[in-house]
Design a protein around this motif. Sequence first.
Motif, PDB file in Angstrom:
ATOM      1  N   LEU A  86      22.051 171.443 -47.880  1.00 51.88           N
ATOM      2  CA  LEU A  86      22.411 170.897 -46.583  1.00 51.88           C
ATOM      3  C   LEU A  86      22.253 169.398 -46.751  1.00 51.88           C
ATOM      4  N   LEU A  87      23.290 168.647 -46.413  1.00 54.01           N
ATOM      5  CA  LEU A  87      23.222 167.199 -46.594  1.00 54.01           C
ATOM      6  C   LEU A  87      23.638 166.536 -45.289  1.00 54.01           C
ATOM      7  N   ASN A  88      22.804 165.601 -44.827  1.00 52.80           N
ATOM      8  CA  ASN A  88      23.115 164.905 -43.575  1.00 52.80           C
ATOM      9  C   ASN A  88      23.938 163.665 -43.898  1.00 52.80           C
ATOM     10  N   ASP A  89      25.137 163.587 -43.327  1.00 50.09           N
ATOM     11  CA  ASP A  89      26.004 162.439 -43.621  1.00 50.09           C
ATOM     12  C   ASP A  89      25.769 161.276 -42.654  1.00 50.09           C
ATOM     13  N   GLY A  90      24.671 161.336 -41.904  1.00 47.68           N
ATOM     14  CA  GLY A  90      24.366 160.277 -40.942  1.00 47.68           C
ATOM     15  C   GLY A  90      24.522 160.790 -39.526  1.00 47.68           C
ATOM     16  N   ALA A  91      25.407 161.762 -39.335  1.00 53.36           N
ATOM     17  CA  ALA A  91      25.664 162.291 -37.994  1.00 53.36           C
ATOM     18  C   ALA A  91      25.249 163.757 -37.899  1.00 53.36           C
ATOM     19  N   GLU A  92      25.549 164.511 -38.940  1.00 51.75           N
ATOM     20  CA  GLU A  92      25.239 165.945 -38.883  1.00 51.75           C
ATOM     21  C   GLU A  92      25.011 166.479 -40.296  1.00 51.75           C
ATOM     22  N   TYR A  93      24.403 167.680 -40.342  1.00 51.22           N
ATOM     23  CA  TYR A  93      24.207 168.336 -41.629  1.00 51.22           C
ATOM     24  C   TYR A  93      25.452 169.133 -41.999  1.00 51.22           C
ATOM     25  N   LYS A  94      25.847 169.047 -43.252  1.00 51.67           N
ATOM     26  CA  LYS A  94      26.940 169.879 -43.754  1.00 51.67           C
ATOM     27  C   LYS A  94      26.403 170.729 -44.892  1.00 51.67           C
ATOM     28  N   THR A  95      26.954 171.932 -45.040  1.00 52.18           N
ATOM     29  CA  THR A  95      26.527 172.836 -46.098  1.00 52.18           C
ATOM     30  C   THR A  95      27.503 172.766 -47.257  1.00 52.18           C
ATOM     31  N   TYR A  96      26.984 172.700 -48.455  1.00 51.20           N
ATOM     32  CA  TYR A  96      27.830 172.676 -49.653  1.00 51.20           C
ATOM     33  C   TYR A  96      27.350 173.753 -50.622  1.00 51.20           C
TER      34      TYR A  96
END
Length: 240
Positions: A86-96
């Motif tokens: 899970l990586l937060n791009d500054g606004a939200e977490y995205k799953t990869y």
Amino acid sequence: MEDTVTETTVLVAIDGPAGSGKSSVSRAAADRLGFGILDTGAAYRSLAWAAGETGADLDDEASMLAVMDRWSYQTTLLGDQRIGVLLNDGAEYKTYDITAAIRTPEVSGQVSRVSKHASVRVRLNEMFRQIVAESGLPGVVIEGRDITTVVAPDAPVRILMTASPEVRATRRAGELPGMSHEQVLADINARDMKDAKVVDFLNPAPGVTLIDTSDMNFEQSIQAVIDTVDAARTTRSSTE
Ligand SMILES: Nc1ncnc2c1ncn2[C@@H]1O[C@H](COP(=O)(O)OP(=O)(O)O)[C@@H](O)[C@H]1O
Ligand SMILES: Nc1ccn([C@@H]2O[C@H](COP(=O)(O)OP(=O)(O)O)[C@@H](O)[C@H]2O)c(=O)n1
């Protein structure tokens, strides 16, 4: 001082250099023992991948700790291992799903830049111990570079798995179609040299069983691990 793993889950700690067979042999042995498997190198690889994704400077310790603040590692100890973050791009977490991405020569070439940072290692080691402690499994095979010496020096079974550089390169080249034996040998030698500055995974620490798989086939290597676990169990039960 860091805490070490002391929970009731039986730990089998396995270290070794690239291509020695740690991951594949550990996975097969864990399967037969009914234990989970924790591949610690995959976590280091996932951080190197995350640094590339976020544009962080891998050589800068503070930048890597900042990446860890927005990074959450996802793995399973049983069954087919998928690696996610899970990586937060500054606004939200995205799953990869980065199961395949972390095995590329590009990530392999960058990962030592991440693993050289002491504070990154401390945070990852805490995470590894927590994953094992919360596993609820009868046993976990945990493999990497500093498991027998730093992460779980009190593990009842500790193994250093080695093989000659030539054999290791041949095995790794088999997984990387398109790369020559010479290129793979040069890559793993370069990575081992960098990694060995941080932890010693070429010489067994006192009490660690050395398994040299250079002249063993895959099945013999698995059996050598199982035999070591059985020997430790016999010793323990005869002293209880
Ligand atoms: N004893 C062995 N004999 C033959 N092939 C092996 C043996 N051990 C591992 N391999 C193969 O070598 C390759 C590299 O093994 P791997 O487990 O990824 O090594 P490591 O985790 O130490 O880098 C894999 O394709 C694996 O199946
Ligand atoms: N316990 C560990 C495990 C891996 N690592 C680092 O993570 C990298 C990748 O580990 P890995 O186990 O996936 O590598 P291979 O041996 O499978 O090629 C290593 O080259 C080390 O830089 C480490 O420093 N400590």
